[in-house]
Design a protein around this motif. Structure first.
Motif, PDB file in Angstrom:
ATOM      1  N   MET A 151       0.819  -1.223   0.000  1.00 34.76           N
ATOM      2  CA  MET A 151       0.000   0.000   0.000  1.00 34.76           C
ATOM      3  C   MET A 151       0.857   1.279   0.000  1.00 34.76           C
ATOM      4  SD  MET A 151      -2.842  -1.531  -0.037  1.00 34.76           S
ATOM      5  CE  MET A 151      -3.772  -2.962   0.538  1.00 34.76           C
ATOM      6  N   GLN A 152       1.871   1.314  -0.860  1.00 34.00           N
ATOM      7  CA  GLN A 152       2.730   2.490  -0.982  1.00 34.00           C
ATOM      8  C   GLN A 152       2.424   3.208  -2.292  1.00 34.00           C
ATOM      9  OE1 GLN A 152       5.239   3.530   1.330  1.00 34.00           O
ATOM     10  NE2 GLN A 152       4.163   2.038   2.623  1.00 34.00           N
ATOM     11  N   ASP A 153       2.056   4.482  -2.206  1.00 37.78           N
ATOM     12  CA  ASP A 153       1.616   5.232  -3.377  1.00 37.78           C
ATOM     13  C   ASP A 153       2.665   5.300  -4.487  1.00 37.78           C
ATOM     14  OD1 ASP A 153      -0.807   5.702  -2.170  1.00 37.78           O
ATOM     15  OD2 ASP A 153      -0.246   7.684  -1.405  1.00 37.78           O
ATOM     16  N   LYS A 154       3.957   5.356  -4.101  1.00 33.65           N
ATOM     17  CA  LYS A 154       5.009   5.571  -5.093  1.00 33.65           C
ATOM     18  C   LYS A 154       5.652   4.278  -5.575  1.00 33.65           C
ATOM     19  CE  LYS A 154       6.175  10.164  -3.279  1.00 33.65           C
ATOM     20  NZ  LYS A 154       7.263  11.017  -2.717  1.00 33.65           N
ATOM     21  N   ILE A 155       5.146   3.146  -5.102  1.00 34.45           N
ATOM     22  CA  ILE A 155       5.777   1.860  -5.425  1.00 34.45           C
ATOM     23  C   ILE A 155       4.826   0.968  -6.222  1.00 34.45           C
ATOM     24  CG2 ILE A 155       6.705  -0.280  -4.440  1.00 34.45           C
ATOM     25  CD1 ILE A 155       7.864   1.366  -2.180  1.00 34.45           C
ATOM     26  N   LYS A 156       5.330   0.437  -7.308  1.00 36.10           N
ATOM     27  CA  LYS A 156       4.587  -0.490  -8.157  1.00 36.10           C
ATOM     28  C   LYS A 156       4.855  -1.931  -7.701  1.00 36.10           C
ATOM     29  CE  LYS A 156       2.604  -2.045 -12.050  1.00 36.10           C
ATOM     30  NZ  LYS A 156       1.161  -1.883 -12.344  1.00 36.10           N
ATOM     31  N   GLU A 157       3.807  -2.756  -7.629  1.00 41.11           N
ATOM     32  CA  GLU A 157       3.934  -4.153  -7.222  1.00 41.11           C
ATOM     33  C   GLU A 157       3.523  -5.070  -8.372  1.00 41.11           C
ATOM     34  OE1 GLU A 157       1.469  -4.618  -3.802  1.00 41.11           O
ATOM     35  OE2 GLU A 157       2.556  -3.140  -2.602  1.00 41.11           O
ATOM     36  N   ARG A 158       4.392  -6.016  -8.720  1.00 41.76           N
ATOM     37  CA  ARG A 158       4.067  -7.029  -9.744  1.00 41.76           C
ATOM     38  C   ARG A 158       4.194  -8.407  -9.096  1.00 41.76           C
ATOM     39  NH1 ARG A 158       7.440  -5.910 -15.131  1.00 41.76           N
ATOM     40  NH2 ARG A 158       6.212  -7.703 -15.825  1.00 41.76           N
ATOM     41  N   THR A 159       3.087  -9.063  -8.909  1.00 39.11           N
ATOM     42  CA  THR A 159       3.073 -10.341  -8.205  1.00 39.11           C
ATOM     43  C   THR A 159       3.878 -11.395  -8.953  1.00 39.11           C
ATOM     44  OG1 THR A 159       0.875  -9.857  -7.313  1.00 39.11           O
ATOM     45  CG2 THR A 159       1.619 -12.148  -7.236  1.00 39.11           C
ATOM     46  N   LEU A 160       4.792 -12.038  -8.227  1.00 37.78           N
ATOM     47  CA  LEU A 160       5.598 -13.128  -8.781  1.00 37.78           C
ATOM     48  C   LEU A 160       4.951 -14.483  -8.515  1.00 37.78           C
ATOM     49  CD1 LEU A 160       9.130 -11.886  -7.673  1.00 37.78           C
ATOM     50  CD2 LEU A 160       8.427 -12.269 -10.040  1.00 37.78           C
ATOM     51  N   TYR A 161       4.502 -14.683  -7.272  1.00 38.30           N
ATOM     52  CA  TYR A 161       3.888 -15.966  -6.917  1.00 38.30           C
ATOM     53  C   TYR A 161       3.162 -15.849  -5.590  1.00 38.30           C
ATOM     54  CZ  TYR A 161       8.212 -16.414  -4.096  1.00 38.30           C
ATOM     55  OH  TYR A 161       9.260 -16.202  -3.232  1.00 38.30           O
ATOM     56  N   TYR A 162       2.341 -16.844  -5.324  1.00 38.16           N
ATOM     57  CA  TYR A 162       1.654 -16.967  -4.040  1.00 38.16           C
ATOM     58  C   TYR A 162       2.237 -18.190  -3.326  1.00 38.16           C
ATOM     59  CZ  TYR A 162      -1.580 -13.779  -6.307  1.00 38.16           C
ATOM     60  OH  TYR A 162      -2.121 -12.703  -6.964  1.00 38.16           O
ATOM     61  N   GLU A 163       2.811 -17.956  -2.151  1.00 37.58           N
ATOM     62  CA  GLU A 163       3.517 -19.022  -1.435  1.00 37.58           C
ATOM     63  C   GLU A 163       2.722 -19.481  -0.213  1.00 37.58           C
ATOM     64  OE1 GLU A 163       8.023 -20.005   0.074  1.00 37.58           O
ATOM     65  OE2 GLU A 163       7.352 -17.920   0.124  1.00 37.58           O
ATOM     66  N   PRO A 164       2.220 -20.720  -0.245  1.00 35.76           N
ATOM     67  CA  PRO A 164       1.425 -21.224   0.881  1.00 35.76           C
ATOM     68  C   PRO A 164       2.232 -21.339   2.179  1.00 35.76           C
ATOM     69  CG  PRO A 164       1.126 -22.568  -1.087  1.00 35.76           C
ATOM     70  CD  PRO A 164       2.290 -21.670  -1.354  1.00 35.76           C
ATOM     71  N   PHE A 165       1.533 -21.206   3.310  1.00 38.38           N
ATOM     72  CA  PHE A 165       2.103 -21.505   4.617  1.00 38.38           C
ATOM     73  C   PHE A 165       1.984 -23.007   4.833  1.00 38.38           C
ATOM     74  CE2 PHE A 165       1.008 -17.175   6.816  1.00 38.38           C
ATOM     75  CZ  PHE A 165       1.575 -16.508   5.755  1.00 38.38           C
ATOM     76  N   VAL A 166       2.978 -23.583   5.493  1.00 31.78           N
ATOM     77  CA  VAL A 166       2.961 -25.009   5.815  1.00 31.78           C
ATOM     78  C   VAL A 166       3.258 -25.178   7.297  1.00 31.78           C
ATOM     79  CG1 VAL A 166       3.945 -27.278   5.323  1.00 31.78           C
ATOM     80  CG2 VAL A 166       3.776 -25.566   3.495  1.00 31.78           C
ATOM     81  N   GLY A 167       2.460 -25.993   7.984  1.00 31.28           N
ATOM     82  CA  GLY A 167       2.688 -26.247   9.395  1.00 31.28           C
ATOM     83  C   GLY A 167       3.820 -27.241   9.600  1.00 31.28           C
ATOM     84  N   TYR A 168       4.649 -26.994  10.613  1.00 30.20           N
ATOM     85  CA  TYR A 168       5.683 -27.955  11.022  1.00 30.20           C
ATOM     86  C   TYR A 168       5.313 -28.397  12.442  1.00 30.20           C
ATOM     87  CZ  TYR A 168      10.225 -30.151  11.743  1.00 30.20           C
ATOM     88  OH  TYR A 168      11.217 -31.073  11.975  1.00 30.20           O
ATOM     89  N   VAL A 169       4.844 -29.645  12.559  1.00 25.34           N
ATOM     90  CA  VAL A 169       4.255 -30.129  13.805  1.00 25.34           C
ATOM     91  C   VAL A 169       5.087 -31.287  14.363  1.00 25.34           C
ATOM     92  CG1 VAL A 169       2.178 -31.042  14.893  1.00 25.34           C
ATOM     93  CG2 VAL A 169       1.969 -29.483  12.938  1.00 25.34           C
ATOM     94  N   PRO A 170       5.684 -31.134  15.546  1.00 25.24           N
ATOM     95  CA  PRO A 170       6.530 -32.196  16.104  1.00 25.24           C
ATOM     96  C   PRO A 170       5.694 -33.353  16.656  1.00 25.24           C
ATOM     97  CG  PRO A 170       6.334 -30.425  17.682  1.00 25.24           C
ATOM     98  CD  PRO A 170       5.628 -29.951  16.435  1.00 25.24           C
ATOM     99  N   GLN A 171       6.338 -34.483  16.870  1.00 23.27           N
ATOM    100  CA  GLN A 171       5.677 -35.629  17.485  1.00 23.27           C
ATOM    101  C   GLN A 171       5.188 -35.253  18.881  1.00 23.27           C
ATOM    102  OE1 GLN A 171       8.461 -38.851  17.444  1.00 23.27           O
ATOM    103  NE2 GLN A 171       8.315 -39.178  15.238  1.00 23.27           N
ATOM    104  N   GLY A 172       4.011 -35.737  19.227  1.00 27.71           N
ATOM    105  CA  GLY A 172       3.460 -35.461  20.550  1.00 27.71           C
ATOM    106  C   GLY A 172       2.676 -34.185  20.633  1.00 27.71           C
ATOM    107  N   HIS A 173       2.713 -33.368  19.581  1.00 30.71           N
ATOM    108  CA  HIS A 173       1.939 -32.130  19.567  1.00 30.71           C
ATOM    109  C   HIS A 173       0.459 -32.459  19.396  1.00 30.71           C
ATOM    110  CE1 HIS A 173       0.427 -28.224  18.056  1.00 30.71           C
ATOM    111  NE2 HIS A 173       1.423 -27.697  18.746  1.00 30.71           N
TER     112      HIS A 173
END
Length: 311
Positions: A151-173
C-alpha cells in the motif's frame, strides 16, 4: 557546483565520516574534503557540523542533502533513458530481498539470470521491508522482492507468486495426528514465531486472528531464522509455520512433520516491487520473466487465501 561534489556530500552524509566517505567514492580524503569545502564556499553555507562526532548535518545541510539526492538520481537516470531507448539490458542493478525470501528464492533464479543477461551487474542486499521501502523511495534500490501488498503510493507491485504456509508439527503435539490443519487449529501460545520485524511473522499473527498476547509461563521465544524454529520445534517446544519454498529441501525425517492446510491454503503474496518512476524497465521485465518462469515449476498450489503482512 558539480555532480561529483554532490556525490561527495551524499557519501559523507551517509557514512558520517570523511575518511570512510572517501573510501566509498574511491578518492583521497583531502580531495573529498577540499571539494566539499569549495561547494560550501560557493553556497556560502556550512553543510556539515565538523565539531560533532560523528559528523552531523546542519539544518540547512539536511535540505541540501535532500536536494542533492534528487539531482544525483536524476543525473544517473540519463543513462537509463539511453539504455531503454536502445533496448540494452545491462549495467548496475541494485535489488533488495527480504530475509524470509532470499535464502530460498535467490539460488533458484540467480544463475539462470546471470547466464541469460551477463551484462547486468546485480547488487543484492538482504533487507527488512521497511528498509526496502525507504531505499526505493530514496533511489538507493532499483527494485526489490518482498511480501505484498504494501500500500505504498510511489511503489509499483508485480506479483511473482503466491507461497502457501505449511505447518511444522513435532511428534506429541496436539495436531500431530491430523493429516491437514486449518487456521482455526492454530494457537499463538504454542506457535514458535520469527522475531519482530519480519513480515512473515506479521502474516502468521494475522492468520491466527488472535487478540491476546503471549501468556506462556515457561518461556517467550522469537527467532531470526526458520532453522532455529525447526530445531526448537523438534525439541517439543511448540509448532511453527514455514513458507512453502523453505520446505522443499527438508530431509525426509522433517518432511514427515509437515502439515498442509485445508484449501484455500493461507499464503503470502511475493512481488517484484519498484518505484513508479523507475526507468530500468528492460532489466525489471527480464528479472520478472526469469523468476516467474522458474517459480512456476516449484509452486503448484492454486486455491490459496492471501494473508496480508500488514498489521
Amino acid at each position: 557546483m558539480t555532480i561529483t561534489q554532490l556525490k561527495y556530500v551524499l557519501a559523507v552524509a551517509e557514512n558520517k565520516n570523511f575518511t570512510r566517505a572517501a573510501e566509498k567514492t574511491f578518492v583521497t580524503q583531502p580531495t573529498l574534503s577540499m571539494q566539499i569545502q569549495k561547494l560550501e564556499e560557493e553556497l556560502d553555507i556550512q553543510i556539515f557540523d565538523r565539531s560533532k562526532k560523528p559528523i552531523e548535518l546542519t539544518s540547512v545541510g539536511q535540505k541540501i542533502v535532500s536536494q542533492a539526492r534528487n539531482i544525483v538520481n536524476e543525473s544517473e537516470r540519463m543513462q537509463d533513458v539511453v539504455d531503454q531507448e536502445k533496448g540494452f539490458i545491462g549495467g548496475e542493478f541494485k535489488i533488495g530481498m527480504i530475509p524470509t525470501v532470499m535464502p530460498t528464492l535467490l539460488p533458484m533464479f540467480l544463475k539462470n539470470f546471470t547466464n541469460k543477461y551477463p551484462k547486468v551487474q546485480l547488487k543484492i542486499e538482504e533487507l527488512a521491508t521497511e528498509e526496502i521501502i525507504s531505499k526505493l523511495n530514496e533511489g538507493h534500490l532499483d527494485a526489490a522482492i518482498a511480501a505484498t501488498p504494501l500500500m505504498q503510493d510511489k511503489i509499483k507491485e508485480r506479483t511473482l507468486y503466491y507461497e502457501p504456509f505449511v505447518g511444522y508439527v513435532p511428534q506429541g503435539h496436539r495436531l500431530a495426528d491430523k493429516t491437514k490443519i486449518s487456521s482455526e487449529d492454530l494457537d499463538l501460545d504454542d506457535l514458535l514465531l520469527l522475531e519482530d520485524g519480519h513480515c512473515f511473522r506479521d502474516g502468521v499473527i494475522n492468520l491466527c486472528k488472535s487478540k491476546h498476547s503471549f501468556h506462556n509461563d515457561s518461556f517467550q521465544l522469537q527467532s531470526g531464522s526458520f532453522e532455529t524454529l525447526i530445531k526448537l520445534s523438534n525439541e517439543g517446544l511448540g509448532m511453527t509455520l514455514l513458507p512453502y519454498l523453505h520446505t522443499l529441501e527438508l530431509p525426509e525425517s522433517q518432511n514427515q512433520k509437515l502439515r498442509y492446510f485445508t484449501e484455500p491454503s493461507p499464503a503470502r503474496e511475493v512481488s517484484l516491487i519498484y518505484s513508479k518512476s523507475e526507468l530500468k524497465m528492460q532489466i525489471i521485465n527480464a528479472l520478472y520473466d526469469v523468476i516467474a518462469g522458474v517459480i512456476r515449476g516449484a509452486i503448484r498450489f492454486q486455491d490459496v487465501k492471501i494473508i496480508s503482512p500488514l498489521k
